[in-house]
Design an enzyme around this catalytic site. Structure first.
Site, PDB file in Angstrom:
ATOM      1  N   SER A 234       0.843  -1.200   0.000  1.00 48.02           N
ATOM      2  CA  SER A 234       0.000   0.000   0.000  1.00 48.02           C
ATOM      3  C   SER A 234       0.872   1.241   0.000  1.00 48.02           C
ATOM      4  O   SER A 234       1.953   1.258   0.602  1.00 48.02           O
ATOM      5  CB  SER A 234      -0.908  -0.023   1.228  1.00 48.02           C
ATOM      6  OG  SER A 234      -0.560   1.011   2.114  1.00 48.02           O
ATOM      7  N   LYS A 235       0.381   2.276  -0.673  1.00 48.68           N
ATOM      8  CA  LYS A 235       1.255   3.457  -0.805  1.00 48.68           C
ATOM      9  C   LYS A 235       1.378   4.210   0.505  1.00 48.68           C
ATOM     10  O   LYS A 235       2.290   4.990   0.681  1.00 48.68           O
ATOM     11  CB  LYS A 235       0.815   4.352  -1.952  1.00 48.68           C
ATOM     12  CG  LYS A 235      -0.544   4.959  -1.855  1.00 48.68           C
ATOM     13  CD  LYS A 235      -0.769   5.845  -3.074  1.00 48.68           C
ATOM     14  CE  LYS A 235      -2.217   6.249  -3.175  1.00 48.68           C
ATOM     15  NZ  LYS A 235      -2.611   6.632  -4.506  1.00 48.68           N
ATOM     16  N   ARG A 236       0.468   3.954   1.429  1.00 48.21           N
ATOM     17  CA  ARG A 236       0.587   4.618   2.727  1.00 48.21           C
ATOM     18  C   ARG A 236       1.638   3.949   3.596  1.00 48.21           C
ATOM     19  O   ARG A 236       2.313   4.575   4.370  1.00 48.21           O
ATOM     20  CB  ARG A 236      -0.763   4.645   3.447  1.00 48.21           C
ATOM     21  CG  ARG A 236      -1.447   5.997   3.375  1.00 48.21           C
ATOM     22  CD  ARG A 236      -2.940   5.905   3.569  1.00 48.21           C
ATOM     23  NE  ARG A 236      -3.618   5.580   2.328  1.00 48.21           N
ATOM     24  CZ  ARG A 236      -4.132   4.381   2.022  1.00 48.21           C
ATOM     25  NH1 ARG A 236      -4.064   3.400   2.870  1.00 48.21           N
ATOM     26  NH2 ARG A 236      -4.726   4.169   0.874  1.00 48.21           N
TER      27      ARG A 236
END
Ligand code: GLU
Length: 469
Positions: A234-236
């Site tokens: 996930s990009k977070r």
């Protein structure tokens, strides 16, 4: 029939490594089949799209070997809005879709407390178009939808479990699901190779193809990429941007090879193979059905091997962006006029065997270009002990007396200085290394001193000695 595949990213953020993997798989499949690769930018979510993300996708694809001009497109989904609307109208006119003005609460009130999907209330009520009227697809009550998937065989979905889903919103705008189908149809796409997260949409999309009277494509849903905790990248949480790896100094060749090895391997228990072998041997139906672990440590090691395999001249070229700072790569700590290409060329082969990503070149060579080294204070405290001052004094004296300033002589001289104190070479050279480079680890010390030269070496050791008073 010419095979036509497409890569259809949404420009809503940095370019995800999982996207890069899908793009490469499409690319190779097209190549193997003598087909065409189409790039379509799915930019209909106006609120989340930015032109710079599109530019990022194009340049990241270019970097990884899918170069501009070598594929069809880019097309922009937003340019096809008219066709999306026309398809929605056709589905309505043919009775395959109907209008509905129910809110979620309305459905809930009718069917009980838990929302289980739309209940088909407006199927036969003849509601016409109007503000706030969504268009829903009339899914078949019976039978199954069988999708042909190159990786999964024939996943089969019960039609009665597929709700009458929305294809155009209350303001008339078609939803993504429909736009995506209409674009694939108008672009003559024969094979849809994409991430498995889209599989739940596939029976709905296939029903739309059929209702619009066109033979559906063959599908391939590739398992997702996960982190070490088996969570979807996930990009977070994770480093997912291809650009971040590029800017850190991963080689495009290593990166694309590694991406293809996620969930698949070439024959003969090999990992590092020429790209042409991957292009020949890759088979979608051999892609592992379980999710693939994106192992950054392994990628680093992999990249190190690719770096070591470069001819030195190419390695020197590849380092340039980090030596000068270009684009999104930060400039190095030295001034451009302090850089000395000959000195760099002299130590480059030593660095090439030691670094795993190209950005690591900077801390390895900065001592050569800066007027004084960047002292790592923790390293200094750990290394400079009782006796270090005297040892540095002796080193200066011995080095001053050297006739020939070469690595061999420097080494035997310092070895002798240590031997007088009963010290092994490792212990003797540590304070000298910190004095000259500011760090405890780095390139082989004596070669470094040879390149740095007599004057600068002696000045630095004397300066360190003064700090120890
Ligand atoms: N724009 C979609 C995405 O980025 C692509 C869907 C598809 O490949 O069909 O996830």
């Amino acid at each position: 029939m010419t095979v036509r595949v497409r890569f259809a990213p949404s420009p809503t953020g940095m370019f995800h490594v999982g996207g890069a993997r899908s793009a490469l798989q499409n690319w190779i499949y097209a190549k193997q089949q003598g087909g065409v690769f189409v790039l379509r930018i799915e930019d209909t979510d106006a609120a989340r799209n930015k032109p710079e993300w599109t530019e990022g996708i194009l340049s990241a694809l270019d970097w990884i070997g899918i170069s501009r001009g070598s594929y069809e497109g880019p097309y922009f989904q937003s340019a096809n809005a008219g066709e999306h609307r026309a398809a929605a109208a056709r589905l309505y006119d043919s009775g395959r879709a109907y209008y509905c003005d129910c809110t979620r609460e309305d459905v809930q009130a009718r069917t009980g407390s838990q929302y289980q999907g739309y209940d088909g209330y407006h199927r036969d009520r003849g509601l016409g178009p109007g503000p706030g009227h969504a268009l829903r697809f009339r899914t078949p009550d019976e039978g199954t939808t069988v999708v042909v998937d190159l990786i999964r065989g024939e996943p089969t979905f019960e039609n009665k479990l597929i709700e009458d889903f929305v294809i155009a919103r209350g303001d008339g705008s078609p939803v993504f699901l429909l736009a995506n189908v209409v674009d694939d149809m108008t672009m003559g796409i024969t094979h849809v190779i994409r991430a498995e997260e889209h599989l739940p949409n596939t029976p709905k999309q296939q029903l739309l193809w059929e209702a619009l009277g066109v033979k559906p494509p063959v599908w391939a849903h590739v398992p997702v990429v996960v982190n070490e905790k088996r969570q979807k990248l996930s990009k977070r949480r994770d480093k997912v941007a291809l650009e971040a790896y590029r800017d850190e100094g991963y080689l495009a060749g290593a990166m694309r090879n590694y991406l293809m090895l996620l969930g698949w391997a070439p024959s003969g228990d090999r990992e590092i193979v020429p790209w042409s072998v991957i292009e020949d041997e890759f088979r979608l139906d051999e892609v592992n059905l379980s999710s693939a672990f994106f192992d950054e440590k392994k990628l680093r090691a992999f990249n190190g091997e690719y770096i070591r395999a470069l001819p030195v001249a190419e390695f020197i070229d590849a380092c340039q962006p980090w030596l000068t700072g270009t684009g999104t790569i930060a400039p190095p700590p030295w001034q451009p006029e302090e850089f000395d290409a000959d000195a760099f060329a002299a130590v480059a082969p030593l660095a090439q065997t030691r670094i795993a990503v190209l950005s690591e070149i900077v801390p390895n060579v900065d001592f050569l270009f800066l007027a004084s080294p960047l002292i790592d204070e923790a390293a200094w405290t750990k290394t400079m002990k009782d006796g270090s001052a005297e040892l540095l004094d002796d080193a200066v004296a011995a080095f001053e007396a050297l006739e020939s300033w070469d690595a061999e002589s420097l080494k035997s001289t310092l070895e002798a200085v240590g031997a007088e104190r009963g010290l092994k070479l490792g212990k003797t050279q540590a304070p000298v290394r910190v004095a000259v480079t500011g760090r405890t680890v780095g390139l082989p010390l004596f070669e470094s001193l040879e390149v740095l030269g007599r004057e600068r070496t002696l000045t630095r050791i004397r300066a360190a000695r003064l700090r120890l008073v």
